[in-house]
Design an enzyme around this catalytic site. Sequence first.
Site, PDB file in Angstrom:
ATOM      1  N   SER A  11      78.251  60.860  -3.999  1.00 13.12           N
ATOM      2  CA  SER A  11      78.898  60.516  -5.264  1.00 13.12           C
ATOM      3  C   SER A  11      78.653  61.569  -6.332  1.00 13.12           C
ATOM      4  CB  SER A  11      78.445  59.161  -5.805  1.00 13.12           C
ATOM      5  OG  SER A  11      77.127  59.252  -6.287  1.00 13.12           O
ATOM      6  N   TYR A  44      83.175  59.906  -4.940  1.00 10.61           N
ATOM      7  CA  TYR A  44      83.468  58.783  -5.833  1.00 10.61           C
ATOM      8  C   TYR A  44      82.522  58.829  -7.022  1.00 10.61           C
ATOM      9  CZ  TYR A  44      79.370  56.719  -3.649  1.00 10.61           C
ATOM     10  OH  TYR A  44      78.097  56.501  -3.194  1.00 10.61           O
ATOM     11  N   GLY A  59      73.786  63.810  -3.159  1.00 11.31           N
ATOM     12  CA  GLY A  59      73.900  63.875  -1.714  1.00 11.31           C
ATOM     13  C   GLY A  59      74.185  65.281  -1.211  1.00 11.31           C
TER      14      GLY A  59
END
Length: 103
Positions: A11, A44, A59
């Site tokens: 994200s 997202y 991430g």
Amino acid sequence: MTEARLDYIGSITIDEDLLDAAGIIPGERVYIVNNNNGARLDTYTIAGERGKGTICLNGAAARLVQPGDIVIIMSYATMTPDEARTFKPTVIFPDTATNKLVD
């Protein structure tokens, strides 16, 4: 880009003030272009703390940015040709030093 965190599943965290100004909602799919190295990716959104100016890629994609990089964050919409003819995109340019909205 204020942060890049490998220790999260995925994200991009974006200051909630910026999300509101751009009309992007938490969980919305966005495309990111890194102007410093040309990297492109999609992920997202997660709402970050309001007023902090946070833009943090999380991430594995965090390997594609460095704090201080200039990024473009884009969202797209599906619409009919008639809707597209009258659609006016929202574009914001936050202050480059703080990522806060400029009047």
